[in-house]
Design a protein around this motif. Structure first.
Motif, PDB file in Angstrom:
ATOM      1  N   HIS A  36       8.729  -1.549   1.828  1.00  0.00           N
ATOM      2  CA  HIS A  36       9.251  -2.444   2.845  1.00  0.00           C
ATOM      3  C   HIS A  36      10.727  -2.122   3.069  1.00  0.00           C
ATOM      4  O   HIS A  36      11.324  -1.377   2.292  1.00  0.00           O
ATOM      5  N   CYS A  37      11.319  -2.704   4.113  1.00  0.00           N
ATOM      6  CA  CYS A  37      12.692  -2.349   4.480  1.00  0.00           C
ATOM      7  C   CYS A  37      13.690  -3.445   4.124  1.00  0.00           C
ATOM      8  O   CYS A  37      13.396  -4.645   4.249  1.00  0.00           O
ATOM      9  N   ALA A  38      14.873  -3.015   3.712  1.00  0.00           N
ATOM     10  CA  ALA A  38      16.014  -3.922   3.602  1.00  0.00           C
ATOM     11  C   ALA A  38      16.526  -4.184   5.008  1.00  0.00           C
ATOM     12  O   ALA A  38      16.851  -3.250   5.749  1.00  0.00           O
ATOM     13  N   LEU A  39      16.585  -5.471   5.392  1.00  0.00           N
ATOM     14  CA  LEU A  39      16.925  -5.873   6.757  1.00  0.00           C
ATOM     15  C   LEU A  39      17.952  -7.007   6.720  1.00  0.00           C
ATOM     16  O   LEU A  39      18.123  -7.671   5.697  1.00  0.00           O
ATOM     17  N   THR A  40      18.580  -7.260   7.858  1.00  0.00           N
ATOM     18  CA  THR A  40      19.606  -8.297   7.966  1.00  0.00           C
ATOM     19  C   THR A  40      19.046  -9.523   8.678  1.00  0.00           C
ATOM     20  O   THR A  40      18.820  -9.486   9.900  1.00  0.00           O
ATOM     21  N   PRO A  41      18.804 -10.628   7.969  1.00  0.00           N
ATOM     22  CA  PRO A  41      18.280 -11.837   8.611  1.00  0.00           C
ATOM     23  C   PRO A  41      19.319 -12.472   9.537  1.00  0.00           C
ATOM     24  O   PRO A  41      20.526 -12.448   9.265  1.00  0.00           O
ATOM     25  N   SER A  91       0.857  -1.180   0.000  1.00  0.00           N
ATOM     26  CA  SER A  91       0.000   0.000   0.000  1.00  0.00           C
ATOM     27  C   SER A  91       0.894   1.230   0.000  1.00  0.00           C
ATOM     28  O   SER A  91       1.873   1.275   0.757  1.00  0.00           O
ATOM     29  N   PRO A  92       0.571   2.233  -0.797  1.00  0.00           N
ATOM     30  CA  PRO A  92       1.334   3.482  -0.735  1.00  0.00           C
ATOM     31  C   PRO A  92       1.139   4.217   0.578  1.00  0.00           C
ATOM     32  O   PRO A  92       1.868   5.168   0.877  1.00  0.00           O
ATOM     33  N   ASN A  93       0.182   3.764   1.391  1.00  0.00           N
ATOM     34  CA  ASN A  93      -0.141   4.411   2.665  1.00  0.00           C
ATOM     35  C   ASN A  93       0.429   3.664   3.870  1.00  0.00           C
ATOM     36  O   ASN A  93       0.084   3.984   5.004  1.00  0.00           O
ATOM     37  N   VAL A  94       1.281   2.675   3.613  1.00  0.00           N
ATOM     38  CA  VAL A  94       1.905   1.917   4.704  1.00  0.00           C
ATOM     39  C   VAL A  94       3.407   1.845   4.456  1.00  0.00           C
ATOM     40  O   VAL A  94       3.846   1.581   3.329  1.00  0.00           O
ATOM     41  N   ILE A  95       4.186   2.075   5.513  1.00  0.00           N
ATOM     42  CA  ILE A  95       5.603   1.731   5.498  1.00  0.00           C
ATOM     43  C   ILE A  95       5.765   0.517   6.403  1.00  0.00           C
ATOM     44  O   ILE A  95       5.455   0.564   7.598  1.00  0.00           O
ATOM     45  N   TYR A  96       6.217  -0.576   5.789  1.00  0.00           N
ATOM     46  CA  TYR A  96       6.340  -1.862   6.476  1.00  0.00           C
ATOM     47  C   TYR A  96       7.794  -2.016   6.923  1.00  0.00           C
ATOM     48  O   TYR A  96       8.682  -2.238   6.109  1.00  0.00           O
ATOM     49  N   THR A  97       8.040  -1.918   8.224  1.00  0.00           N
ATOM     50  CA  THR A  97       9.417  -1.967   8.691  1.00  0.00           C
ATOM     51  C   THR A  97       9.822  -3.335   9.237  1.00  0.00           C
ATOM     52  O   THR A  97      10.990  -3.541   9.578  1.00  0.00           O
ATOM     53  N   GLY A  98       8.876  -4.269   9.338  1.00  0.00           N
ATOM     54  CA  GLY A  98       9.206  -5.619   9.787  1.00  0.00           C
ATOM     55  C   GLY A  98       9.616  -6.512   8.625  1.00  0.00           C
ATOM     56  O   GLY A  98       9.448  -6.177   7.456  1.00  0.00           O
ATOM     57  N   ALA A  99      10.155  -7.674   8.950  1.00  0.00           N
ATOM     58  CA  ALA A  99      10.649  -8.610   7.932  1.00  0.00           C
ATOM     59  C   ALA A  99       9.498  -9.270   7.178  1.00  0.00           C
ATOM     60  O   ALA A  99       8.397  -9.453   7.704  1.00  0.00           O
ATOM     61  N   VAL A 100       9.778  -9.632   5.939  1.00  0.00           N
ATOM     62  CA  VAL A 100       8.885 -10.446   5.118  1.00  0.00           C
ATOM     63  C   VAL A 100       9.573 -11.795   4.868  1.00  0.00           C
ATOM     64  O   VAL A 100      10.740 -11.982   5.233  1.00  0.00           O
ATOM     65  N   GLY A 105      21.185  -2.933  12.686  1.00  0.00           N
ATOM     66  CA  GLY A 105      22.049  -2.687  11.540  1.00  0.00           C
ATOM     67  C   GLY A 105      21.436  -1.657  10.606  1.00  0.00           C
ATOM     68  O   GLY A 105      20.426  -1.018  10.924  1.00  0.00           O
ATOM     69  N   ARG A 106      22.048  -1.493   9.444  1.00  0.00           N
ATOM     70  CA  ARG A 106      21.571  -0.508   8.486  1.00  0.00           C
ATOM     71  C   ARG A 106      20.191  -0.897   7.953  1.00  0.00           C
ATOM     72  O   ARG A 106      19.988  -2.010   7.466  1.00  0.00           O
ATOM     73  N   VAL A 107      19.246   0.052   8.037  1.00  0.00           N
ATOM     74  CA  VAL A 107      17.873  -0.159   7.575  1.00  0.00           C
ATOM     75  C   VAL A 107      17.554   0.904   6.534  1.00  0.00           C
ATOM     76  O   VAL A 107      17.778   2.095   6.763  1.00  0.00           O
ATOM     77  N   THR A 108      17.029   0.479   5.388  1.00  0.00           N
ATOM     78  CA  THR A 108      16.576   1.407   4.354  1.00  0.00           C
ATOM     79  C   THR A 108      15.174   1.010   3.919  1.00  0.00           C
ATOM     80  O   THR A 108      14.818  -0.169   3.913  1.00  0.00           O
ATOM     81  N   VAL A 109      14.370   2.004   3.557  1.00  0.00           N
ATOM     82  CA  VAL A 109      13.015   1.767   3.060  1.00  0.00           C
ATOM     83  C   VAL A 109      13.075   1.693   1.542  1.00  0.00           C
ATOM     84  O   VAL A 109      13.526   2.632   0.879  1.00  0.00           O
ATOM     85  N   ASP A 110      12.631   0.576   0.982  1.00  0.00           N
ATOM     86  CA  ASP A 110      12.718   0.330  -0.449  1.00  0.00           C
ATOM     87  C   ASP A 110      11.652   1.138  -1.191  1.00  0.00           C
ATOM     88  O   ASP A 110      10.457   1.033  -0.892  1.00  0.00           O
ATOM     89  N   ALA A 111      12.081   1.914  -2.161  1.00  0.00           N
ATOM     90  CA  ALA A 111      11.150   2.763  -2.904  1.00  0.00           C
ATOM     91  C   ALA A 111      10.203   1.957  -3.779  1.00  0.00           C
ATOM     92  O   ALA A 111       9.150   2.462  -4.185  1.00  0.00           O
TER      93      ALA A 111
END
Length: 387
Positions: free
Chosen positions: A344-349, A124-133, A334-340
């Motif tokens: 969703h966020c780039a995260l370190t598993p 959704s363009p109205n949600v920023i998902y910061t947890g892992a997928v 660690g380093r967290v970025t929001v993917d355009a």
């Protein structure tokens, strides 16, 4: 505190301030994990405000407790947006509550920050998902289990969307790579001792190599306790989970959870400067209560928001989202970025094994953050054989 505040000690409203909504359950079946979301959010707000706020204006939260009820989430989200005239909400912990508020969020062109890991397959363009997928936790966990623990899995979860979808993904990955799912069992969110004992009896009959649990809340804690009560051995047949984190382990009893496996992007035992800062602030504020993936990502997403707000000077949804895409944050995990591409966020598993003190030994971690792929569109399993 504005009407609806619950006396938790969050800052009183001061004008002018940046008004935000907080929508986590402090009571109900998921109150433990959602309280951790709340505490992480609180800590970040207090830290930011102690530094002078954002552009010399404090973050001013309005807080509601939906009590774990999806209808109440929707009602209170509407209240925040329409009555309180707040456009940015930090909240929801389960997919059921997120899906309950999403139509309201989109209708009002507001912004929801959602920090729980979840089953993916949403944008959704109205949600920023910061947890892992799943390509940031489930895939890595499946690879580790198949390589190091055995190929015969038993799946157990609560009966709602996140466990069913997570188990579907785990089944597909395991079966596509030579493993076998012996059974897949669901119990209500409020499952009691008798229902969980029945599941454990089925597990003893099936004798899997690993139990993959998507139980949450009270039923998850009871399940771990009953496992040891029945004399089962995690060295031979561990429970693997995406959700059993430090605070719930503390509540069950660390020695009862020792040897079980969790895949997450954060563990309290991480040794980096950002985590040392986070845990120092946390202990000053909350004492011996442990940090966890639930509290850390809630803390991190408020800082991501504050950075975006500092650059926009506006709570307008589109401008905040664009700014969030542009600036990474060195978080406790660690380093967290929001993917355009997908918000969703780039995260370190990471994969951890629970110790007797309730912390985790991290036995594997990705050498770099993993780009989020919520639709599993580019899944190459060979990439995750835990080099």
């Amino acid at each position: 505190m504005q009407p609806g505040g619950d006396g938790t000690g969050l800052p009183l409203r001061v004008e002018p301030g940046w008004r935000i909504g907080i929508l986590y359950s402090r009571s109900g079946a998921t109150s433990v994990t959602e309280s951790e979301h709340f505490f992480g959010t609180t800590l970040a707000i207090e830290e930011i405000n102690a530094r002078g706020g954002v552009l010399d204006r404090p973050l001013v939260p309005t807080v509601y407790d939906p009590r774990g009820d999806s209808d109440e989430y929707q009602r209170l989200a509407s209240r925040l947006l329409m009555t309180d005239e707040i456009n940015v909400i930090f909240g929801c912990s389960r997919s059921s509550s997120r899906k309950a508020v999403l139509p309201v969020i989109e209708r009002h062109n507001a912004l929801l920050w959602y920090c729980s890991f979840y089953e993916g397959f949403e944008y959704s363009p109205n949600v920023i998902y910061t947890g892992a997928v799943p390509n940031q936790n489930s895939v890595q966990l499946a690879a580790y289990l198949l390589r190091h623990r055995g190929t015969r899995l038993f799946l157990v979860g609560n009966d709602y969307i996140y466990p069913r979808e997570s188990n579907r993904i785990m089944r597909e990955v395991v079966e596509d790579h030579g493993g076998e799912i012996l059974d897949e069992v669901y119990v209500p969110l409020e499952a009691g001792r008798a229902q969980l004992m029945d599941v454990l009896e089925d597990i003893e009959v099936a004798q899997p190599d690993v139990i993959f649990s998507t139980l949450v809340g009270d039923s998850a804690r009871e399940f771990y306790a009953l496992y040891r009560e029945r004399g089962l051995d995690p060295a031979r047949m561990p429970i693997a989970s995406l959700s059993m984190a430090e605070q719930e382990i503390h509540m069950v009893g660390p020695t009862l959870c020792e040897g079980h496996i969790t895949a997450a992007t954060y563990f309290g035992s991480l040794a980096n400067e950002s985590n040392r800062h986070f845990t120092h602030l946390w202990r000053k504020r909350f004492g011996e209560r442990p940090t966890s993936t639930w509290s850390e990502m809630a803390y991190t997403q408020v800082h991501l928001f504050a950075r975006a707000l500092e650059r926009t000077g506006s709570l307008e949804r589109h401008r905040l989202v664009e700014a969030a895409h542009a600036f990474p944050f060195d978080s406790p995990e660690g380093r967290v970025t929001v993917d355009a591409d997908n918000n969703h966020c780039a995260l370190t598993p990471r994969i951890g094994i629970c110790r007797g003190d309730g912390q985790f030994d991290v036995i594997w971690e990705s050498p770099e953050p993993i780009k989020p792929d919520p639709y599993l569109s580019t899944l190459g399993f060979s990439n995750f054989w835990l080099r």
